[in-house]
Write a protein that holds these residues in place. Structure first.
Motif, short mmCIF file in Angstrom:
data_model
loop_
_atom_site.label_atom_id
_atom_site.label_comp_id
_atom_site.label_asym_id
_atom_site.label_seq_id
_atom_site.Cartn_x
_atom_site.Cartn_y
_atom_site.Cartn_z
N MET A 116 0.82 -1.20 0.00
CA MET A 116 0.00 0.00 0.00
C MET A 116 0.86 1.26 0.00
O MET A 116 0.63 2.18 -0.79
N ASP A 117 1.87 1.29 0.88
CA ASP A 117 2.72 2.48 0.95
C ASP A 117 3.50 2.69 -0.35
O ASP A 117 3.86 3.83 -0.68
N THR A 118 3.77 1.63 -1.08
CA THR A 118 4.48 1.73 -2.36
C THR A 118 3.54 1.94 -3.54
O THR A 118 3.98 1.95 -4.69
N LEU A 119 2.24 2.05 -3.24
CA LEU A 119 1.19 2.33 -4.22
C LEU A 119 0.92 1.18 -5.20
O LEU A 119 0.24 1.37 -6.21
N TRP A 120 1.40 0.01 -4.89
CA TRP A 120 1.08 -1.15 -5.71
C TRP A 120 -0.42 -1.42 -5.71
O TRP A 120 -1.01 -1.70 -6.77
N VAL A 121 -1.04 -1.38 -4.55
CA VAL A 121 -2.48 -1.66 -4.47
C VAL A 121 -3.24 -0.63 -5.30
O VAL A 121 -4.12 -0.98 -6.10
N ARG A 122 -2.91 0.64 -5.15
CA ARG A 122 -3.58 1.70 -5.92
C ARG A 122 -3.44 1.46 -7.41
O ARG A 122 -4.41 1.54 -8.17
N ILE B 26 16.02 -4.34 -12.35
CA ILE B 26 15.55 -3.05 -11.83
C ILE B 26 16.78 -2.16 -11.63
O ILE B 26 17.53 -2.32 -10.66
N GLN B 27 17.00 -1.28 -12.56
CA GLN B 27 18.25 -0.54 -12.62
C GLN B 27 18.46 0.37 -11.41
O GLN B 27 17.58 1.15 -11.02
N GLY B 28 19.66 0.25 -10.80
CA GLY B 28 20.07 1.15 -9.74
C GLY B 28 19.34 0.99 -8.42
O GLY B 28 19.45 1.87 -7.55
N ARG B 29 18.63 -0.10 -8.25
CA ARG B 29 17.85 -0.29 -7.02
C ARG B 29 18.43 -1.40 -6.15
O ARG B 29 18.81 -2.46 -6.65
N ASP B 30 18.47 -1.13 -4.83
CA ASP B 30 18.92 -2.16 -3.89
C ASP B 30 17.70 -2.89 -3.33
O ASP B 30 16.57 -2.70 -3.80
N HIS B 31 17.91 -3.72 -2.31
CA HIS B 31 16.84 -4.59 -1.83
C HIS B 31 15.68 -3.80 -1.23
O HIS B 31 14.53 -4.23 -1.33
N MET B 32 15.97 -2.70 -0.59
CA MET B 32 14.93 -1.93 0.08
C MET B 32 14.20 -0.97 -0.86
O MET B 32 13.06 -0.59 -0.59
N LYS B 33 14.83 -0.59 -1.97
CA LYS B 33 14.24 0.44 -2.83
C LYS B 33 13.63 -0.11 -4.12
O LYS B 33 12.98 0.64 -4.86
N VAL C 283 11.21 -2.34 -4.52
CA VAL C 283 9.82 -2.78 -4.51
C VAL C 283 8.86 -1.79 -5.13
O VAL C 283 7.89 -2.18 -5.79
N GLY C 284 9.09 -0.50 -4.99
CA GLY C 284 8.16 0.48 -5.54
C GLY C 284 8.62 1.13 -6.83
O GLY C 284 8.02 2.11 -7.28
N ASP C 285 9.65 0.59 -7.45
CA ASP C 285 10.24 1.19 -8.64
C ASP C 285 9.23 1.25 -9.80
O ASP C 285 8.55 0.27 -10.10
#
Length: 250
Positions: free
Chosen positions: A38-44, A225-232, A234-236
């Motif tokens: 939800m916080d990453t706006l996937w649900v939306r 997922i370019q330039g993204r680590d494990h924590m970042k 998910v919402g890319d």
């Protein structure tokens, strides 16, 4: 918004929103349905795409029951929770997307119950599904340490900080991490017969590279997922676009 059902004598929390083709979302370790999806706006974004969105709190997480015994955990047991949720909702078949630990659960669900999975997205997990993701004991020790100041390993500090941010039951998480990191064999990966998208951040040093598992799963593809680590990762936005395109295929 949050509802509950019983699975394996545990109360499991979930949300069920929208109409259309169902997709089940399975969050990562130390997270919950709200933080991961939800916080990453996937649900939306999935609702806007006309999907019925179901997301659960895994046992030991969020608003679900939190046993402190490692015997209560294990990836096949958590995959069975997801399958029972589909039973509870009367859903015969759904797309399933998991992140990190949720991707591991998704893979076991696709292996053990292929008739329930239309397409699977394994995000935030690559070679770790085959060879393991570090040693669980130091992470359990970090979760149970009196203070984060007592934690010296980078990965231990990362998970301890995240557990504190999500206000998690750290004893339940310690039990979970000790029991839920089952790997798959090469033959088990070859036995997965549903279409799979493996999406991993290019700077993710937790998941491992996606090629070792994608090369074994017959109907699979990779999204870096370019330039993204494990924590970042998910919402890319680019990952969302790739997932949406994958899910929309016939």
């Amino acid at each position: 918004m949050v509802q509950f059902f019983r699975s394996d004598n545990l109360q499991i929390a979930y949300i069920d929103q929208g109409e259309g083709e169902p997709i089940l979302l399975i969050h990562g370790f130390a997270s919950n349905h709200r933080v991961n999806w939800m916080d990453t706006l996937w649900v939306r974004d999935l609702l806007a795409a006309g999907r019925r969105v179901i997301a659960l709190d895994n046992r030991g997480h969020g608003q679900s029951d939190k046993p402190h015994d490692p015997a209560a955990y294990g990836t096949p047991a958590m995959a069975a929770d997801a399958c029972r949720l589909l039973d509870h909702l009367g859903i015969e078949r759904a797309d399933v997307m998991g992140y990190s630990m949720g991707a591991r659960i998704t893979a076991f669900l696709a292996l053990d119950h292929p008739e329930r999975v239309r397409r699977a997205v394994l995000a935030g997990l690559g070679a770790g599904l085959l060879i393991g993701v570090g040693a669980p004991q130091p992470i359990a020790d970090a979760l149970l340490a009196p203070s984060i100041d007592d934690v010296t390993t980078p990965q231990g500090r990362m998970f301890r900080m995240f557990a504190e941010q999500t206000r998690s039951d750290r004893e339940a998480l310690a039990a979970c991490i000790l029991a839920s990191r089952q790997v798959m064999t090469e033959d088990e990966l070859r036995a997965i017969r549903v279409p799979v998208l493996v999406a991993v951040g290019t700077t993710d040093d937790v998941a491992g590279p996606p090629e070792p598992i994608a090369d074994l799963i017959p109907d699979s593809r990779i999204f870096h997922i370019q330039g993204r680590d494990h924590m970042k990762a998910v919402g890319d936005r680019t990952a969302k676009k790739a997932v949406m395109e994958f899910l929309s295929e016939a």
